[in-house]
Design a protein around this motif. Structure first.
Motif, PDB file in Angstrom:
ATOM      1  N   VAL A 184     -78.527 -65.107  29.457  1.00 42.03           N
ATOM      2  CA  VAL A 184     -78.240 -66.459  29.950  1.00 42.03           C
ATOM      3  C   VAL A 184     -79.335 -66.807  30.959  1.00 42.03           C
ATOM      4  O   VAL A 184     -79.558 -66.071  31.917  1.00 42.03           O
ATOM      5  CB  VAL A 184     -76.851 -66.502  30.639  1.00 42.03           C
ATOM      6  CG1 VAL A 184     -76.607 -67.863  31.263  1.00 42.03           C
ATOM      7  CG2 VAL A 184     -75.763 -66.192  29.624  1.00 42.03           C
ATOM      8  N   ILE A 231     -76.888 -76.121  28.306  1.00 43.71           N
ATOM      9  CA  ILE A 231     -75.903 -76.852  29.118  1.00 43.71           C
ATOM     10  C   ILE A 231     -76.660 -77.744  30.099  1.00 43.71           C
ATOM     11  O   ILE A 231     -77.574 -77.270  30.803  1.00 43.71           O
ATOM     12  CB  ILE A 231     -74.991 -75.864  29.872  1.00 43.71           C
ATOM     13  CG1 ILE A 231     -74.287 -74.934  28.876  1.00 43.71           C
ATOM     14  CG2 ILE A 231     -73.969 -76.622  30.720  1.00 43.71           C
ATOM     15  CD1 ILE A 231     -73.559 -73.772  29.519  1.00 43.71           C
ATOM     16  N   ALA A 252     -70.257 -70.059  31.000  1.00 44.18           N
ATOM     17  CA  ALA A 252     -71.249 -69.408  30.125  1.00 44.18           C
ATOM     18  C   ALA A 252     -71.874 -68.192  30.799  1.00 44.18           C
ATOM     19  O   ALA A 252     -72.729 -67.525  30.222  1.00 44.18           O
ATOM     20  CB  ALA A 252     -72.339 -70.415  29.758  1.00 44.18           C
ATOM     21  N   THR A 305     -71.247 -74.207  33.216  1.00 40.35           N
ATOM     22  CA  THR A 305     -72.293 -73.235  33.593  1.00 40.35           C
ATOM     23  C   THR A 305     -71.663 -71.892  33.986  1.00 40.35           C
ATOM     24  O   THR A 305     -72.078 -70.848  33.501  1.00 40.35           O
ATOM     25  CB  THR A 305     -73.179 -73.760  34.748  1.00 40.35           C
ATOM     26  OG1 THR A 305     -72.355 -74.100  35.869  1.00 40.35           O
ATOM     27  CG2 THR A 305     -73.985 -74.968  34.326  1.00 40.35           C
ATOM     28  N   ALA A 328     -77.926 -70.644  27.045  1.00 42.51           N
ATOM     29  CA  ALA A 328     -77.197 -69.444  26.603  1.00 42.51           C
ATOM     30  C   ALA A 328     -77.807 -68.988  25.281  1.00 42.51           C
ATOM     31  O   ALA A 328     -77.784 -69.722  24.292  1.00 42.51           O
ATOM     32  CB  ALA A 328     -75.725 -69.767  26.445  1.00 42.51           C
ATOM     33  N   LYS A 357     -77.340 -72.591  23.118  1.00 38.67           N
ATOM     34  CA  LYS A 357     -76.644 -73.696  23.789  1.00 38.67           C
ATOM     35  C   LYS A 357     -77.365 -74.050  25.085  1.00 38.67           C
ATOM     36  O   LYS A 357     -77.564 -73.196  25.948  1.00 38.67           O
ATOM     37  CB  LYS A 357     -75.188 -73.305  24.083  1.00 38.67           C
ATOM     38  CG  LYS A 357     -74.496 -74.514  24.634  1.00 38.67           C
ATOM     39  CD  LYS A 357     -73.009 -74.511  24.883  1.00 38.67           C
ATOM     40  CE  LYS A 357     -72.111 -73.410  24.857  1.00 38.67           C
ATOM     41  NZ  LYS A 357     -70.767 -73.739  25.348  1.00 38.67           N
TER      42      LYS A 357
END
Ligand SMILES: N[C@@H](CCC(=O)N[C@@H](CS)C(=O)NCC(=O)O)C(=O)O
Length: 259
Positions: A62, A8, A47, A44, A57, A6
């Motif tokens: 991360v 973001i 995550a 943010t 992520a 993912k």
């Protein structure tokens, strides 16, 4: 099949374009989760990241910094396609340029652009609401004066800082042009690197190349100072270099949007 990564973002952000471009050069499967500025914090922090985007992520970590994402992408690529060269000298030169663009050009472009766009409510709203889920866009339209005040304060945007930013952009473009003056095709060595990608991505909000992974709304061009800066940037060697990097090195984006 493993879940996609993912990414973001604030869709139009130049640091996000930097990360997106690097991901699009790999075969990594990812989904983009884009937000209106300030609303991105929920995503943010949620995550496990920090306050800035991009955040990537992955199943085991991360990543909070665009350059960390570039390095993660490099792990997926054969040596000859990596953004950071294998030889120590070339790598140090690329790293120094990337750090300079990240510290100087990125914040300068953002501050200069917001200084000119934020007074124009319709234009600024068009930019801020070109990204993010519908509810974030609706709230932004209503809460624009509050958001504008927060952004001006948070990013220290005023006439003096905008002028310093303009000078910083000019100095960076001039330094890039001095490098390119010997006819080289890339900023370091004889192939595309993180230095080229970072310079092109961070300046892309000013150049608006059609290959950009997330387009900047045309509305920005309705502000005369911005339209003039875009025209001036496009017609100089550094601008033509950015256009060539996008045309030759930017694959189509693959992240889709998560909504
Ligand atoms: N050093 C960071 C800088 C990223 C950055 O400044 N992102 C901006 C978007 S252009 C941001 O998230 N600003 C919102 C905030 O600071 O809350 C990186 O390279 O990832």
């Amino acid at each position: 099949m493993s879940a996609p990564l993912k990414l973001i973002t604030i869709g139009f952000s130049h640091y996000c374009e930097k990360a997106r471009w690097a991901l699009d050069r790999t075969a990594l499967e990812y989904r983009e989760d884009d937000h209106v500025p300030l609303f991105h914090w929920r995503a943010t922090y949620g995550a496990g990241g920090k306050r800035t985007v991009p955040v990537l992520a992955t199943p085991d970590r991360v990543l909070n910094e665009s350059s960390e994402i570039l390095r993660y992408c490099d792990e997926q690529l054969p040596p000859e396609r990596r953004l950071f060269p294998q030889d120590a000298g070339g790598c140090a030169e690329v790293e120094a340029l990337v750090a300079d663009f990240d510290r100087g050009l990125g914040p300068a472009v953002r501050r200069w652009l917001y200084f000119h766009l934020l007074p124009e409510r319709a234009v600024a709203t068009a930019l801020l609401t070109c990204t993010g889920p519908g509810w974030e866009r609706s709230l932004t339209r209503g809460a624009f004066p509050v958001m504008r005040a927060l952004m001006r304060r948070g990013l220290k945007i005023d006439a003096a800082s905008a002028e310093r930013s303009r000078q910083r952009i000019e100095a960076t473009f001039a330094a890039v042009e001095a490098r390119l003056a010997d006819g080289r095709r890339f900023l370091v060595g004889d192939r595309f690197s993180a230095a080229d990608l970072t310079f092109a991505a961070l300046a892309s909000v000013l150049l608006q190349p059609k290959e950009r992974g997330f387009p900047v709304p045309d509305a920005a061009q309705r502000v005369p100072a911005v339209a003039e800066a875009i025209a001036a940037a496009k017609s100089r060697p550094a601008g033509r270099f950015i256009a060539r990097m996008y045309a030759e090195q930017r694959p189509p984006t693959r992240g889709g949007l998560q909504r």
